[in-house]
Design an enzyme around this catalytic site. Structure first.
Site, PDB file in Angstrom:
ATOM      1  N   HIS A 181       8.541   3.232   9.086  1.00 44.99           N
ATOM      2  CA  HIS A 181       8.272   2.323  10.203  1.00 44.99           C
ATOM      3  C   HIS A 181       6.997   2.787  10.909  1.00 44.99           C
ATOM      4  CE1 HIS A 181       9.091  -0.579  13.315  1.00 44.99           C
ATOM      5  NE2 HIS A 181       8.831   0.364  14.208  1.00 44.99           N
ATOM      6  N   ASN A 198      13.542   4.193   4.926  1.00 43.99           N
ATOM      7  CA  ASN A 198      12.570   3.210   5.397  1.00 43.99           C
ATOM      8  C   ASN A 198      11.389   3.938   6.026  1.00 43.99           C
ATOM      9  OD1 ASN A 198      11.614   0.561   6.239  1.00 43.99           O
ATOM     10  ND2 ASN A 198      12.291   1.073   8.307  1.00 43.99           N
ATOM     11  N   MET A 248      10.464  -6.540   4.877  1.00 43.95           N
ATOM     12  CA  MET A 248      10.621  -7.118   6.210  1.00 43.95           C
ATOM     13  C   MET A 248      11.846  -8.027   6.274  1.00 43.95           C
ATOM     14  SD  MET A 248       8.185  -5.460   7.445  1.00 43.95           S
ATOM     15  CE  MET A 248       7.636  -6.031   9.027  1.00 43.95           C
ATOM     16  N   ARG A 249      13.012  -7.435   6.048  1.00 47.09           N
ATOM     17  CA  ARG A 249      14.267  -8.177   6.136  1.00 47.09           C
ATOM     18  C   ARG A 249      15.244  -7.412   7.001  1.00 47.09           C
ATOM     19  NH1 ARG A 249      14.979 -13.195   4.909  1.00 47.09           N
ATOM     20  NH2 ARG A 249      17.180 -12.732   4.541  1.00 47.09           N
ATOM     21  N   ILE A 250      16.005  -8.142   7.798  1.00 46.05           N
ATOM     22  CA  ILE A 250      17.120  -7.508   8.506  1.00 46.05           C
ATOM     23  C   ILE A 250      18.258  -7.383   7.502  1.00 46.05           C
ATOM     24  CG2 ILE A 250      18.842  -7.848  10.330  1.00 46.05           C
ATOM     25  CD1 ILE A 250      16.542  -9.184  11.953  1.00 46.05           C
ATOM     26  N   LEU A 272      18.543  -1.855  13.571  1.00 43.80           N
ATOM     27  CA  LEU A 272      17.167  -2.073  13.098  1.00 43.80           C
ATOM     28  C   LEU A 272      16.263  -0.892  13.463  1.00 43.80           C
ATOM     29  CD1 LEU A 272      15.106  -4.232  11.928  1.00 43.80           C
ATOM     30  CD2 LEU A 272      14.628  -4.774  14.322  1.00 43.80           C
ATOM     31  N   ASP A 273      15.489  -0.402  12.479  1.00 42.91           N
ATOM     32  CA  ASP A 273      14.518   0.689  12.693  1.00 42.91           C
ATOM     33  C   ASP A 273      15.167   1.870  13.414  1.00 42.91           C
ATOM     34  OD1 ASP A 273      12.536  -0.831  11.462  1.00 42.91           O
ATOM     35  OD2 ASP A 273      12.019  -1.826  13.333  1.00 42.91           O
ATOM     36  N   SER A 316       0.837  -1.216   0.000  1.00 46.02           N
ATOM     37  CA  SER A 316       0.000   0.000   0.000  1.00 46.02           C
ATOM     38  C   SER A 316       0.866   1.258   0.000  1.00 46.02           C
ATOM     39  CB  SER A 316      -0.989   0.001   1.171  1.00 46.02           C
ATOM     40  OG  SER A 316      -0.325   0.230   2.393  1.00 46.02           O
ATOM     41  N   ASN A 317       2.024   1.233   0.642  1.00 43.78           N
ATOM     42  CA  ASN A 317       2.919   2.394   0.563  1.00 43.78           C
ATOM     43  C   ASN A 317       3.455   2.562  -0.863  1.00 43.78           C
ATOM     44  OD1 ASN A 317       3.464   3.968   3.147  1.00 43.78           O
ATOM     45  ND2 ASN A 317       3.473   1.849   3.895  1.00 43.78           N
TER      46      ASN A 317
HETATM   47  C1  GAR Z   1       3.756  -0.613   6.800  1.00 40.10           C
HETATM   48  O1  GAR Z   1       2.923  -0.338   7.901  1.00 40.10           O
HETATM   49  C2  GAR Z   1       5.190  -0.270   7.119  1.00 40.10           C
HETATM   50  O2  GAR Z   1       5.329   0.851   7.951  1.00 40.10           O
HETATM   51  C3  GAR Z   1       5.633  -1.526   7.830  1.00 40.10           C
HETATM   52  O3  GAR Z   1       5.073  -2.566   7.088  1.00 40.10           O
HETATM   53  C4  GAR Z   1       3.828  -2.114   6.540  1.00 40.10           C
HETATM   54  C5  GAR Z   1       3.840  -2.436   5.049  1.00 40.10           C
HETATM   55  O4  GAR Z   1       2.589  -2.148   4.484  1.00 40.10           O
HETATM   56  N1  GAR Z   1       7.075  -1.609   7.898  1.00 40.10           N
HETATM   57  C6  GAR Z   1       7.756  -2.065   8.947  1.00 40.10           C
HETATM   58  O5  GAR Z   1       7.213  -2.522   9.931  1.00 40.10           O
HETATM   59  C7  GAR Z   1       9.269  -1.992   8.812  1.00 40.10           C
HETATM   60  N2  GAR Z   1       9.907  -2.137  10.089  1.00 40.10           N
HETATM   61  P1  GAR Z   1       2.446  -2.010   2.906  1.00 40.10           P
HETATM   62  O6  GAR Z   1       3.078  -3.266   2.287  1.00 40.10           O
HETATM   63  O7  GAR Z   1       0.965  -1.973   2.674  1.00 40.10           O
HETATM   64  O8  GAR Z   1       3.152  -0.754   2.470  1.00 40.10           O
END
Ligand code: GAR
Length: 211
Positions: free
Chosen positions: A105, A103, A86-88, A140-141, A15-16
């Site tokens: 978060h 990134n 979602m990878r380190i 991380l983050d 979605s982002n």
């Molecule tokens: C989002 O909420 C993003 O902030 C989070 O994953 C989701 C992805 O949504 N990212 C993390 O947690 C990274 N540490 P999306 O695939 O719909 O954009």
């Protein structure tokens, strides 16, 4: 800005990514560590090359990141955008894209790095939650913060309700942060903090009202 190139990395929904595309930002390619990421179809629908580089095809983090870097560098991106990736990351990967890797978060960092951010915020009874766009460092983050979207936590809020409102804030701040980067309006100061040009500072969103 149209001579710039972004590569967006995803792991799932996308979605982002969709918000970035809707904002007309110059996405050259989308890569995912998961072949089943629905964001790959979103990219293809927009006519953007989309490719899976499954991490399961690699014995360790180092060889996976090396393969991913090779696929990214084909596009010679100005900026690599992690959008639900979602990878380190290995130190080598982070170093390779130093200063051009960002990134998003779903929390107001440095609070709540890691997973289950909305549930943890509700458990703690915080009154303001939100999301953060930041440059990536090896931790991380973590890393210089570019922009944050603050979202009020409502009485009797649910995890899903709060997550949905934070996601709407994500969709506003991520395209904005990317545009600032591509326009050369972001700089890291000697203390490792992001400095915004004066015009940019006045545009910076701090509070996303509940809508
Ligand atoms: C989002 O909420 C993003 O902030 C989070 O994953 C989701 C992805 O949504 N990212 C993390 O947690 C990274 N540490 P999306 O695939 O719909 O954009």
């Amino acid at each position: 800005m149209n001579d710039k190139r972004l590569v967006v990395l995803i792991s799932g929904r996308g979605s982002n990514l969709e918000a970035i595309l809707a904002a007309g930002l110059p996405v050259a390619a989308v890569l995912s560590n998961r072949a089943d990421a629905s964001g790959l179809a979103i990219a293809r629908k927009h006519g953007i090359p989309a490719e899976a580089v499954p991490h399961t095809d690699h014995p360790d983090r180092e060889s996976f990141d090396a393969a991913m870097m090779q696929r990214i560098d084909v596009w010679q991106p100005d900026l690599v955008v992690l959008a639900g990736y979602m990878r380190i990351l290995t130190g080598h990967f982070v170093q390779h894209y130093h200063g051009r890797l960002i990134n998003i978060h779903p929390s107001l960092l440095p609070s709540y790095p890691g997973l289950r951010t909305h549930a943890r915020a509700l458990e703690d009874g915080v009154k303001v939650h939100g999301c953060t766009v930041h440059f990536v460092t090896p931790a991380l983050d973590h890393g210089p913060i570019i922009v944050q979207g603050a979202v009020p936590v409502l009485a009797h809020d649910s995890e899903t309700g709060l997550a949905a409102r934070v996601l709407r804030a994500e969709h506003r701040i991520y395209p904005q942060a990317i545009r600032w980067f591509l326009q050369g309006r972001l700089h890291i100061d000697p203390h490792g903090r992001v400095e915004l040009s004066a015009a940019t500072r006045s545009e910076q969103s701090v509070l996303i009202p509940d809508d």
